[in-house]
Design a protein around this motif. Sequence first.
Motif, mmCIF file in Angstrom:
data_model
loop_
_atom_site.group_PDB
_atom_site.id
_atom_site.type_symbol
_atom_site.label_atom_id
_atom_site.label_comp_id
_atom_site.label_asym_id
_atom_site.label_seq_id
_atom_site.Cartn_x
_atom_site.Cartn_y
_atom_site.Cartn_z
ATOM 1 N N CYS A 95 0.837 -1.201 0.000
ATOM 2 C CA CYS A 95 0.000 0.000 0.000
ATOM 3 C C CYS A 95 0.877 1.258 0.000
ATOM 4 O O CYS A 95 2.044 1.221 0.370
ATOM 5 N N SER A 96 0.306 2.361 -0.430
ATOM 6 C CA SER A 96 1.079 3.602 -0.525
ATOM 7 C C SER A 96 1.599 4.050 0.843
ATOM 8 O O SER A 96 2.676 4.644 0.937
ATOM 9 N N ARG A 97 0.884 3.760 1.901
ATOM 10 C CA ARG A 97 1.313 4.165 3.242
ATOM 11 C C ARG A 97 2.571 3.393 3.658
ATOM 12 O O ARG A 97 3.521 3.975 4.169
ATOM 13 N N CYS A 98 2.561 2.094 3.435
ATOM 14 C CA CYS A 98 3.739 1.284 3.777
ATOM 15 C C CYS A 98 4.919 1.649 2.891
ATOM 16 O O CYS A 98 6.056 1.689 3.357
ATOM 17 N N THR A 103 6.424 4.829 4.407
ATOM 18 C CA THR A 103 7.169 4.655 5.665
ATOM 19 C C THR A 103 8.424 3.823 5.488
ATOM 20 O O THR A 103 9.370 3.984 6.254
ATOM 21 N N SER A 104 8.456 2.964 4.483
ATOM 22 C CA SER A 104 9.633 2.125 4.281
ATOM 23 C C SER A 104 10.585 2.693 3.233
ATOM 24 O O SER A 104 11.769 2.368 3.234
ATOM 25 N N GLY A 105 10.069 3.508 2.310
ATOM 26 C CA GLY A 105 10.893 4.021 1.226
ATOM 27 C C GLY A 105 11.201 2.966 0.181
ATOM 28 O O GLY A 105 12.103 3.145 -0.630
ATOM 29 N N THR A 106 10.466 1.877 0.195
ATOM 30 C CA THR A 106 10.726 0.787 -0.737
ATOM 31 C C THR A 106 9.419 0.179 -1.228
ATOM 32 O O THR A 106 8.351 0.744 -1.021
ATOM 33 N N ALA A 107 9.491 -0.975 -1.870
ATOM 34 C CA ALA A 107 8.327 -1.565 -2.527
ATOM 35 C C ALA A 107 7.235 -2.008 -1.556
ATOM 36 O O ALA A 107 6.059 -2.004 -1.906
ATOM 37 N N HIS A 108 7.626 -2.407 -0.354
ATOM 38 C CA HIS A 108 6.627 -2.920 0.591
ATOM 39 C C HIS A 108 7.181 -2.940 2.004
ATOM 40 O O HIS A 108 8.389 -2.830 2.213
ATOM 41 N N CYS A 109 6.301 -3.103 2.956
ATOM 42 C CA CYS A 109 6.683 -3.395 4.336
ATOM 43 C C CYS A 109 6.463 -4.884 4.569
ATOM 44 O O CYS A 109 5.518 -5.463 4.044
ATOM 45 N N VAL A 127 12.504 -16.358 12.581
ATOM 46 C CA VAL A 127 11.077 -16.665 12.722
ATOM 47 C C VAL A 127 10.789 -17.964 11.982
ATOM 48 O O VAL A 127 11.506 -18.334 11.054
ATOM 49 N N ASP A 128 9.743 -18.639 12.402
ATOM 50 C CA ASP A 128 9.387 -19.921 11.786
ATOM 51 C C ASP A 128 8.203 -19.796 10.831
ATOM 52 O O ASP A 128 7.512 -20.764 10.570
ATOM 53 N N ILE A 129 8.017 -18.603 10.307
ATOM 54 C CA ILE A 129 6.922 -18.348 9.375
ATOM 55 C C ILE A 129 7.508 -17.579 8.186
ATOM 56 O O ILE A 129 8.431 -16.789 8.357
ATOM 57 N N THR A 130 6.995 -17.862 7.004
ATOM 58 C CA THR A 130 7.432 -17.139 5.809
ATOM 59 C C THR A 130 6.284 -16.267 5.322
ATOM 60 O O THR A 130 5.122 -16.498 5.690
ATOM 61 N N PRO A 131 6.574 -15.277 4.499
ATOM 62 C CA PRO A 131 5.484 -14.423 4.004
ATOM 63 C C PRO A 131 4.367 -15.263 3.371
ATOM 64 O O PRO A 131 4.637 -16.204 2.620
ATOM 65 N N GLN A 132 3.130 -14.902 3.711
ATOM 66 C CA GLN A 132 1.962 -15.646 3.243
ATOM 67 C C GLN A 132 1.292 -14.990 2.050
ATOM 68 O O GLN A 132 0.566 -15.643 1.321
ATOM 69 N N ALA A 133 1.518 -13.681 1.888
ATOM 70 C CA ALA A 133 0.862 -12.996 0.772
ATOM 71 C C ALA A 133 1.457 -11.617 0.554
ATOM 72 O O ALA A 133 1.949 -10.989 1.493
ATOM 73 N N HIS A 134 1.401 -11.177 -0.694
ATOM 74 C CA HIS A 134 1.605 -9.773 -1.046
ATOM 75 C C HIS A 134 0.214 -9.159 -0.963
ATOM 76 O O HIS A 134 -0.731 -9.693 -1.556
ATOM 77 N N ILE A 135 0.072 -8.054 -0.242
ATOM 78 C CA ILE A 135 -1.256 -7.445 -0.115
ATOM 79 C C ILE A 135 -1.243 -6.006 -0.633
ATOM 80 O O ILE A 135 -0.190 -5.391 -0.726
ATOM 81 N N PHE A 136 -2.420 -5.500 -0.935
ATOM 82 C CA PHE A 136 -2.635 -4.161 -1.486
ATOM 83 C C PHE A 136 -1.823 -3.940 -2.768
ATOM 84 O O PHE A 136 -1.261 -2.874 -2.993
ATOM 85 N N MET A 137 -1.824 -4.957 -3.617
ATOM 86 C CA MET A 137 -1.110 -4.879 -4.893
ATOM 87 C C MET A 137 -1.738 -3.850 -5.835
ATOM 88 O O MET A 137 -1.065 -3.363 -6.741
ATOM 89 N N ASP A 138 -3.009 -3.497 -5.582
ATOM 90 C CA ASP A 138 -3.655 -2.509 -6.454
ATOM 91 C C ASP A 138 -3.071 -1.112 -6.283
ATOM 92 O O ASP A 138 -3.286 -0.241 -7.126
ATOM 93 N N SER A 139 -2.309 -0.888 -5.197
ATOM 94 C CA SER A 139 -1.697 0.432 -5.034
ATOM 95 C C SER A 139 -0.172 0.365 -5.039
ATOM 96 O O SER A 139 0.496 1.295 -4.596
ATOM 97 N N LYS A 140 0.385 -0.712 -5.579
ATOM 98 C CA LYS A 140 1.846 -0.836 -5.633
ATOM 99 C C LYS A 140 2.438 0.216 -6.561
ATOM 100 O O LYS A 140 1.747 0.776 -7.417
ATOM 101 N N GLY A 141 3.723 0.482 -6.387
ATOM 102 C CA GLY A 141 4.418 1.435 -7.241
ATOM 103 C C GLY A 141 4.503 0.922 -8.677
ATOM 104 O O GLY A 141 4.611 -0.284 -8.899
ATOM 105 N N ASN A 142 4.488 1.838 -9.635
ATOM 106 C CA ASN A 142 4.527 1.407 -11.033
ATOM 107 C C ASN A 142 5.869 0.771 -11.393
ATOM 108 O O ASN A 142 5.990 0.110 -12.411
#
Length: 135
Positions: free
Chosen positions: A30-33, A36-42, A104-119
């Motif tokens: 999402c645009s908010r993440c 705050t991260s300055g990158t593609a995603h949080c 951690v014993d968990i891996t990413p489960q999903a990319h979310i808010f892809m409709d607002s990802k950077g071009n």
Amino acid sequence: MSHLHTGSCLCGAVKFELEGEFKKFFLCHCSRCRKTSGTAHCANLFAPGATLNWLSGEDKLSFYRLEDTNFARTFCSVCGSNVPTDAKSRGLVVVPAGCLDTDVDITPQAHIFMDSKGNWDDHLSDVAAFETMPS
């Protein structure tokens, strides 16, 4: 794997301990993440019912909540690193994966808010990868 995790900010002023299990792990585009991260995603881990203890630097914490939303960030006021946010009203702790000093014993489960990802956030897996800074 243990359900006791430790973490810190970049400058080391803020250190924490979290007791609880990570149930969700999302890469949020999402645009908010992105802002705050300055990158593609949080990369955020969600620990319902977890206990968060600040070991040091609690006086260095800053908190930002975007009005009329659930979006909030806790960060070190010295170096700006995102650290966990204890969302008591929602009954969970949100932990930026990059601030953890334990595995951690968990891996990413999903990319979310892809409709607002950077071009520019397409085909990143096709970009050259280097072990260190390229010359």
